[in-house]
Design a protein around this motif. Sequence first.
Motif, PDB file in Angstrom:
ATOM      1  N   ALA A   1      62.801  16.896  37.565  1.00 20.97           N
ATOM      2  CA  ALA A   1      63.650  17.391  38.655  1.00 20.97           C
ATOM      3  C   ALA A   1      62.820  17.982  39.787  1.00 20.97           C
ATOM      4  CB  ALA A   1      64.622  18.441  38.115  1.00 20.97           C
ATOM      5  N   VAL A   2      61.841  18.803  39.439  1.00 17.13           N
ATOM      6  CA  VAL A   2      61.025  19.451  40.472  1.00 17.13           C
ATOM      7  C   VAL A   2      60.171  18.411  41.204  1.00 17.13           C
ATOM      8  CG1 VAL A   2      59.256  21.184  40.929  1.00 17.13           C
ATOM      9  CG2 VAL A   2      61.058  21.654  39.250  1.00 17.13           C
ATOM     10  N   ALA A   3      59.598  17.471  40.466  1.00 14.99           N
ATOM     11  CA  ALA A   3      58.800  16.418  41.114  1.00 14.99           C
ATOM     12  C   ALA A   3      59.661  15.601  42.073  1.00 14.99           C
ATOM     13  CB  ALA A   3      58.157  15.517  40.061  1.00 14.99           C
TER      14      ALA A   3
ATOM     15  N   ASP B   1      52.921  20.624  33.762  1.00 19.94           N
ATOM     16  CA  ASP B   1      52.223  20.874  35.026  1.00 19.94           C
ATOM     17  C   ASP B   1      52.694  19.931  36.122  1.00 19.94           C
ATOM     18  OD1 ASP B   1      50.682  22.870  33.928  1.00 19.94           O
ATOM     19  OD2 ASP B   1      48.839  21.701  33.825  1.00 19.94           O
ATOM     20  N   LEU B   2      52.809  20.478  37.318  1.00 18.84           N
ATOM     21  CA  LEU B   2      53.006  19.697  38.537  1.00 18.84           C
ATOM     22  C   LEU B   2      51.623  19.532  39.140  1.00 18.84           C
ATOM     23  CD1 LEU B   2      55.943  21.892  39.769  1.00 18.84           C
ATOM     24  CD2 LEU B   2      56.172  19.487  39.153  1.00 18.84           C
TER      25      LEU B   2
ATOM     26  N   GLY C   1      51.556  23.376  40.434  1.00 20.20           N
ATOM     27  CA  GLY C   1      52.489  24.359  39.873  1.00 20.20           C
ATOM     28  C   GLY C   1      52.808  24.019  38.438  1.00 20.20           C
ATOM     29  N   GLY C   2      53.878  24.629  37.951  1.00 19.44           N
ATOM     30  CA  GLY C   2      54.255  24.380  36.576  1.00 19.44           C
ATOM     31  C   GLY C   2      55.684  24.765  36.293  1.00 19.44           C
ATOM     32  N   VAL C   3      56.132  24.368  35.123  1.00 19.86           N
ATOM     33  CA  VAL C   3      57.487  24.643  34.659  1.00 19.86           C
ATOM     34  C   VAL C   3      57.380  25.285  33.285  1.00 19.86           C
ATOM     35  CG1 VAL C   3      59.670  23.596  33.940  1.00 19.86           C
ATOM     36  CG2 VAL C   3      58.428  22.648  35.892  1.00 19.86           C
TER      37      VAL C   3
ATOM     38  N   GLU D   1      68.296  19.554  42.206  1.00 18.16           N
ATOM     39  CA  GLU D   1      67.710  18.565  41.290  1.00 18.16           C
ATOM     40  C   GLU D   1      67.607  19.119  39.870  1.00 18.16           C
ATOM     41  OE1 GLU D   1      66.929  15.417  41.577  1.00 18.16           O
ATOM     42  OE2 GLU D   1      66.877  15.082  43.733  1.00 18.16           O
ATOM     43  N   LEU D   2      67.240  20.380  39.769  1.00 20.28           N
ATOM     44  CA  LEU D   2      67.081  21.001  38.459  1.00 20.28           C
ATOM     45  C   LEU D   2      68.411  21.085  37.726  1.00 20.28           C
ATOM     46  CD1 LEU D   2      65.102  22.268  36.515  1.00 20.28           C
ATOM     47  CD2 LEU D   2      65.342  24.410  37.753  1.00 20.28           C
TER      48      LEU D   2
END
Length: 181
Positions: free
Chosen positions: A20-22, A40-41, A49-51, A109-110
């Motif tokens: 979702a974040v990507a 990881d993003l 970044g990260g989730v 998106e999330l």
Amino acid sequence: RRMRRPPRELGGLSLAAGVAVARALRGLGATEVGLKWPNDLVARGAKLGGVLVETRSEGRDTLAVVGVGINVRADPSLASRVRRPVAALEQMVRPLPPRNLAAARIARELLAALEAFDANGLAGLGAQWNAFDTGAGRRLRVRLADGRTLAGVGEGIAQDGALRLRTRGGVRILHSARIVA
């Protein structure tokens, strides 16, 4: 968010959130954003970044809290403090979108990904995760929870979100590990 899936299936929740974040960041113009298993993003070979997901049982349901961290502005000292390459959104998107617009797009998106995950598990999002996977087809070194390392070629994720790594001995399915190179 209250999740109705069984707790044993929630291991893939951070992967769904990463998708979702990507998607949101790419929609904002950061077309180089990818995912590194498990949470990881990444962009340009560096961490963007990260989730993180934390869960707690409550009756028949599980409450999930999803945290998202994104480096928005470049900080030259950050890479030396964390001892790894670091990317920032401002290096990919000019001009930077207003913070509230970016947060709204990520949230939209999330929420959609969490709904899809709750309805279908990772099955509906696994192919999308594999499309964003920066380790697919690449040689990887993975550190296991017991400290041993494995080397092989990344083959995306298994149905439950585990990392698939092709080694000399065959494909290994890794649920708990960290990609170190």
